[in-house]
Design a protein around this motif. Structure first.
Motif, PDB file in Angstrom:
ATOM      1  N   SER A 202     100.304 105.650-110.756  1.00  0.00           N
ATOM      2  CA  SER A 202     100.663 105.057-109.501  1.00  0.00           C
ATOM      3  C   SER A 202      99.594 105.442-108.827  1.00  0.00           C
ATOM      4  CB  SER A 202     101.778 105.876-108.497  1.00  0.00           C
ATOM      5  OG  SER A 202     101.679 107.145-108.176  1.00  0.00           O
ATOM      6  N   ALA A 203      98.066 106.531-108.780  1.00  0.00           N
ATOM      7  CA  ALA A 203      97.828 106.667-107.765  1.00  0.00           C
ATOM      8  C   ALA A 203      95.880 106.533-108.596  1.00  0.00           C
ATOM      9  CB  ALA A 203      96.896 108.462-107.564  1.00  0.00           C
ATOM     10  N   LEU A 204      96.204 105.592-109.503  1.00  0.00           N
ATOM     11  CA  LEU A 204      95.200 105.264-110.264  1.00  0.00           C
ATOM     12  C   LEU A 204      94.254 103.962-109.270  1.00  0.00           C
ATOM     13  CD1 LEU A 204      95.746 105.545-114.048  1.00  0.00           C
ATOM     14  CD2 LEU A 204      94.412 107.334-112.527  1.00  0.00           C
ATOM     15  N   PRO A 205      93.639 104.139-108.776  1.00  0.00           N
ATOM     16  CA  PRO A 205      92.922 102.542-108.012  1.00  0.00           C
ATOM     17  C   PRO A 205      92.914 101.432-109.656  1.00  0.00           C
ATOM     18  CG  PRO A 205      91.517 104.209-108.182  1.00  0.00           C
ATOM     19  CD  PRO A 205      92.504 105.065-108.970  1.00  0.00           C
ATOM     20  N   GLU A 206      92.722 100.097-108.572  1.00  0.00           N
ATOM     21  CA  GLU A 206      92.659  98.875-110.021  1.00  0.00           C
ATOM     22  C   GLU A 206      90.952  99.038-110.400  1.00  0.00           C
ATOM     23  OE1 GLU A 206      92.574  94.084-109.537  1.00  0.00           O
ATOM     24  OE2 GLU A 206      92.769  95.793-108.057  1.00  0.00           O
ATOM     25  N   GLY A 207      91.251  98.864-111.928  1.00  0.00           N
ATOM     26  CA  GLY A 207      90.066  99.656-112.597  1.00  0.00           C
ATOM     27  C   GLY A 207      89.789  99.991-113.389  1.00  0.00           C
ATOM     28  N   VAL A 208      90.040 101.169-112.709  1.00  0.00           N
ATOM     29  CA  VAL A 208      90.193 102.407-113.984  1.00  0.00           C
ATOM     30  C   VAL A 208      90.868 102.709-114.925  1.00  0.00           C
ATOM     31  CG1 VAL A 208      90.450 105.023-113.573  1.00  0.00           C
ATOM     32  CG2 VAL A 208      90.008 103.602-111.576  1.00  0.00           C
ATOM     33  N   ILE A 209      89.870 103.391-115.998  1.00  0.00           N
ATOM     34  CA  ILE A 209      90.754 103.397-117.523  1.00  0.00           C
ATOM     35  C   ILE A 209      91.516 104.587-117.668  1.00  0.00           C
ATOM     36  CG2 ILE A 209      90.492 103.746-120.161  1.00  0.00           C
ATOM     37  CD1 ILE A 209      87.540 102.467-119.467  1.00  0.00           C
ATOM     38  N   ASP A 210      92.766 104.436-117.945  1.00  0.00           N
ATOM     39  CA  ASP A 210      93.718 105.340-117.738  1.00  0.00           C
ATOM     40  C   ASP A 210      94.306 106.709-118.996  1.00  0.00           C
ATOM     41  OD1 ASP A 210      95.762 107.869-117.387  1.00  0.00           O
ATOM     42  OD2 ASP A 210      97.629 105.867-117.132  1.00  0.00           O
ATOM     43  N   PHE A 211      92.888 107.319-119.122  1.00  0.00           N
ATOM     44  CA  PHE A 211      92.544 107.415-120.995  1.00  0.00           C
ATOM     45  C   PHE A 211      93.824 108.952-120.372  1.00  0.00           C
ATOM     46  CE2 PHE A 211      90.419 111.608-122.495  1.00  0.00           C
ATOM     47  CZ  PHE A 211      90.752 110.522-123.985  1.00  0.00           C
ATOM     48  N   TYR A 365      83.154 112.654-118.379  1.00  0.00           N
ATOM     49  CA  TYR A 365      83.218 111.099-117.871  1.00  0.00           C
ATOM     50  C   TYR A 365      83.217 110.847-119.383  1.00  0.00           C
ATOM     51  CZ  TYR A 365      81.880 113.679-114.126  1.00  0.00           C
ATOM     52  OH  TYR A 365      81.370 114.831-112.576  1.00  0.00           O
ATOM     53  N   ALA A 366      82.632 111.059-120.208  1.00  0.00           N
ATOM     54  CA  ALA A 366      82.082 109.850-121.487  1.00  0.00           C
ATOM     55  C   ALA A 366      83.672 109.664-121.816  1.00  0.00           C
ATOM     56  CB  ALA A 366      80.464 110.366-122.394  1.00  0.00           C
ATOM     57  N   ARG A 367      84.684 110.382-121.481  1.00  0.00           N
ATOM     58  CA  ARG A 367      85.471 110.727-122.951  1.00  0.00           C
ATOM     59  C   ARG A 367      86.589 109.746-122.385  1.00  0.00           C
ATOM     60  NH1 ARG A 367      88.729 114.872-125.581  1.00  0.00           N
ATOM     61  NH2 ARG A 367      89.593 113.383-125.949  1.00  0.00           N
ATOM     62  N   CYS A 368      86.351 109.482-121.022  1.00  0.00           N
ATOM     63  CA  CYS A 368      87.467 109.029-120.209  1.00  0.00           C
ATOM     64  C   CYS A 368      86.987 107.158-119.801  1.00  0.00           C
ATOM     65  CB  CYS A 368      87.909 109.657-118.700  1.00  0.00           C
ATOM     66  SG  CYS A 368      87.756 111.149-118.040  1.00  0.00           S
ATOM     67  N   CYS A 369      85.463 106.708-120.090  1.00  0.00           N
ATOM     68  CA  CYS A 369      84.979 105.813-120.600  1.00  0.00           C
ATOM     69  C   CYS A 369      85.086 105.158-121.159  1.00  0.00           C
ATOM     70  CB  CYS A 369      83.562 105.260-119.471  1.00  0.00           C
ATOM     71  SG  CYS A 369      83.211 106.403-117.822  1.00  0.00           S
ATOM     72  N   LYS A 370      85.145 106.339-122.577  1.00  0.00           N
ATOM     73  CA  LYS A 370      85.699 105.570-124.137  1.00  0.00           C
ATOM     74  C   LYS A 370      83.648 104.943-124.314  1.00  0.00           C
ATOM     75  CE  LYS A 370      90.655 104.162-123.688  1.00  0.00           C
ATOM     76  NZ  LYS A 370      91.657 103.059-124.051  1.00  0.00           N
ATOM     77  N   LEU A 371      82.785 105.421-124.219  1.00  0.00           N
ATOM     78  CA  LEU A 371      81.394 105.073-124.997  1.00  0.00           C
ATOM     79  C   LEU A 371      81.270 105.977-126.401  1.00  0.00           C
ATOM     80  CD1 LEU A 371      79.348 106.196-121.328  1.00  0.00           C
ATOM     81  CD2 LEU A 371      80.322 103.770-121.809  1.00  0.00           C
ATOM     82  N   PRO A 372      80.464 105.005-126.675  1.00  0.00           N
ATOM     83  CA  PRO A 372      80.539 105.416-127.877  1.00  0.00           C
ATOM     84  C   PRO A 372      79.186 106.534-127.926  1.00  0.00           C
ATOM     85  CG  PRO A 372      78.832 103.042-127.410  1.00  0.00           C
ATOM     86  CD  PRO A 372      80.003 103.760-126.641  1.00  0.00           C
ATOM     87  N   VAL A 373      78.955 107.222-129.455  1.00  0.00           N
ATOM     88  CA  VAL A 373      78.584 108.642-129.649  1.00  0.00           C
ATOM     89  C   VAL A 373      77.338 108.393-129.275  1.00  0.00           C
ATOM     90  CG1 VAL A 373      78.378 108.430-131.919  1.00  0.00           C
ATOM     91  CG2 VAL A 373      78.228 110.205-131.038  1.00  0.00           C
ATOM     92  N   GLU A 374      76.553 107.472-128.866  1.00  0.00           N
ATOM     93  CA  GLU A 374      75.162 107.665-129.285  1.00  0.00           C
ATOM     94  C   GLU A 374      74.228 107.257-127.739  1.00  0.00           C
ATOM     95  OE1 GLU A 374      76.609 104.931-132.954  1.00  0.00           O
ATOM     96  OE2 GLU A 374      76.764 104.773-130.968  1.00  0.00           O
ATOM     97  N   VAL A 375      75.896 106.136-126.925  1.00  0.00           N
ATOM     98  CA  VAL A 375      75.451 106.746-125.581  1.00  0.00           C
ATOM     99  C   VAL A 375      75.675 107.754-124.491  1.00  0.00           C
ATOM    100  CG1 VAL A 375      76.145 105.521-122.913  1.00  0.00           C
ATOM    101  CG2 VAL A 375      75.913 104.580-124.987  1.00  0.00           C
ATOM    102  N   LEU A 376      76.477 108.367-125.263  1.00  0.00           N
ATOM    103  CA  LEU A 376      76.722 109.791-124.876  1.00  0.00           C
ATOM    104  C   LEU A 376      75.543 110.527-125.328  1.00  0.00           C
ATOM    105  CD1 LEU A 376      78.226 112.465-123.895  1.00  0.00           C
ATOM    106  CD2 LEU A 376      79.891 112.456-126.276  1.00  0.00           C
ATOM    107  N   THR A 377      74.897 110.839-126.324  1.00  0.00           N
ATOM    108  CA  THR A 377      73.897 111.504-127.110  1.00  0.00           C
ATOM    109  C   THR A 377      72.878 110.547-126.193  1.00  0.00           C
ATOM    110  OG1 THR A 377      74.596 111.092-128.947  1.00  0.00           O
ATOM    111  CG2 THR A 377      72.521 111.801-129.288  1.00  0.00           C
TER     112      THR A 377
END
Length: 481
Positions: A202-211, A365-377
């Protein structure tokens, strides 16, 4: 070699990292003999070249062996094995009788045979552990993210068999009513999880990925209190903040000396194959100590080696022994000096070693945004380069991690940052305007001409293991977030 000469010299290139499937424990360390040092040759004059020891140590592994980057000594000569004195033990299986593993009289057991015996003993112990037939727990964990319709339901029966089912539901399933303690505990757990999920969604703003809701079935993600953990980390950042100390507390040190020290610490982390959290914690301990205690340039390397030693005890499953740290310092310091420095550092930080580091925030942050490992590296490369920059000593790690991630997304996935902008702002607690200036500073840091004395990090991330992120072309100008 003295530390003074080390800080003025250029460190050698870092050897290409290796991919190892196993993390082999270190062998017992003994006193290094003069013959061993003569066989290895003299390491480099700049904060010790560990690659020199590794390459030359391979020629004679009986005295000094290097396995997976860990330097360890083996006392005595390596035993010669022959077919007359050693016989390979048969493979241990459940179908073989116990007597099959016993060697014949007068036959010396090999290392493989001893390992097989140990494996069989462990298997027998595991088979002898009693089961819990009275345990009956059935809890359904629901993925509350919009659009998800699968639920992982883990149920343990009296026969200790686990089954996983999927079904559509909208909340945690309430267990059957009963007066048993297990039913009461399960009902309390379900009610608390439902309340926490309802509050979070209920507290998540619009557009936030609910990881966190999507990872509700992952016991290692601890979505029930992961937000509280990182909220606590951010509160601790204010308590552990480091102010400028060069020119005030430290009158004999310069920014270049600190950068060379951090570069050498990265080389030690790679050679010992330590966790990245260990490296970041060690650098943080160095800054906290230098901000309060004056240090001469002769003892700066001693402080860095001791900081890694402390961080290994805190973060590593199998920390390297003290003799390994004496060796990487080329025996420039005695054992008692490292122990005394360890006591000084721990007293200075009030034995508070659980410090928040920027690397943990970056991974979150990278996990919550579901970014690939290349971006995280790539973000890890940017963040690790910032460790050598004195200008970022006073910056909060959570804010620096958000800036590094934003820059990496713009470099590898142009135009994708707008899709995760709300997620980054929500989980970091910062608006993009609060780390826009840091993104520009990090971009300028990448664009500078590489210093010939600081090659370790760039060489490390130029390897295929790290997706060669150090070779990615830079942006023409800093991205506007």
């Amino acid at each position: 070699m003295t530390t003074r000469r080390s800080l003025r010299s250029a460190p050698a290139d870092l050897p290409a990292p290796r991919i190892d499937a196993e993390n082999e424990p270190a062998q017992p360390v003994g006193k290094q003999t003069l013959a061993t040092k003569q066989k290895l040759g003299k390491p480099r004059a700049a904060l010790i070249d560990l690659s020199n020891a590794i390459e030359k140590g391979k020629k004679n592994i009986t005295k000094l062996g290097v396995r997976k980057g860990r330097v360890h000594r083996v006392a005595g000569q390596q035993q010669q094995q022959s077919g007359d004195s050693t016989q390979q033990a048969p493979r241990a299986t459940d179908a073989q009788p116990r007597g099959a593993l016993k060697p014949r009289a007068g036959v010396k057991r090999s290392a493989a045979g001893a390992a097989a015996d140990g494996a069989v003993k462990k298997a027998r112990k595991l088979r002898s552990i009693p089961t819990l037939p009275d345990l009956r727990v059935s809890v359904s964990v629901t993925r509350l993210a919009e659009g998800s319709s699968s639920t992982s339901q883990v149920s343990t029966a009296s026969s200790s068999l686990a089954s996983i089912t999927s079904e559509e539901t909208t909340g945690f399933e309430t267990p059957p009513e009963g007066n048993s303690p297990e039913s009461e505990r399960a009902a309390d757990l379900v009610s608390r999880l439902n309340a926490e999920n309802e509050r979070r969604t209920s507290a998540l703003p619009e557009g936030v990925i609910d990881f966190d809701s999507e990872a509700a079935g992952d016991i290692f993600a601890v979505p029930e209190y992961v937000n509280d953990l990182f909220r606590h980390y951010k509160e601790r950042e204010a308590m552990c903040q480091v102010g400028p100390y060069l020119g005030t507390v430290q009158t004999d040190l310069t920014e270049m000396m600190r950068s060379i020290l951090v570069d050498w610490m990265v080389e030690v982390q790679e050679s010992f194959e330590l966790n990245h959290e260990t490296l970041y914690l060690a650098v943080r301990l160095v800054d906290l100590y230098l901000a309060q205690v004056e240090v001469s340039r002769e003892t700066l390397q001693l402080v860095g080696a001791t900081a890694i030693f402390i961080a290994c005890k805190f973060d590593e499953r199998l920390p390297p022994p003290l003799d390994d740290f004496l060796y990487i310092c080329e025996d420039a310091y005695a054992r008692r000096e490292i122990i005394a420095t360890e006591m000084k550092i721990l007293r200075t930080v009030n034995f508070d070693v659980g410090l928040p580091v920027s690397y943990r925030f970056l991974r979150r942050y990278a996990r919550c945004c579901k970014l690939p490992v290349e971006v995280l590296t790539l973000a890890r490369y940017v963040l690790e380069l910032s460790l050598m920059e004195y200008q970022f000593v006073s910056v909060a790690g959570s804010r620096l991690a958000a800036a590094a991630l934003a820059l990496a997304v713009h470099m590898r996935m142009p135009g994708h940052f707008e899709q995760i902008k709300a997620t980054v702002e929500y989980f970091s607690g910062y608006s993009v305007s609060e780390f826009q200036d840091l993104t520009e500073k990090l971009h300028n840091m990448l664009g500078r001409e590489p210093n010939p004395h600081l090659k370790t990090i760039r060489a490390k991330y130029s390897h295929q293991v790290f997706h060669k992120v150090a070779c990615i072309p830079l942006l023409r100008q800093a991205p506007a977030l």
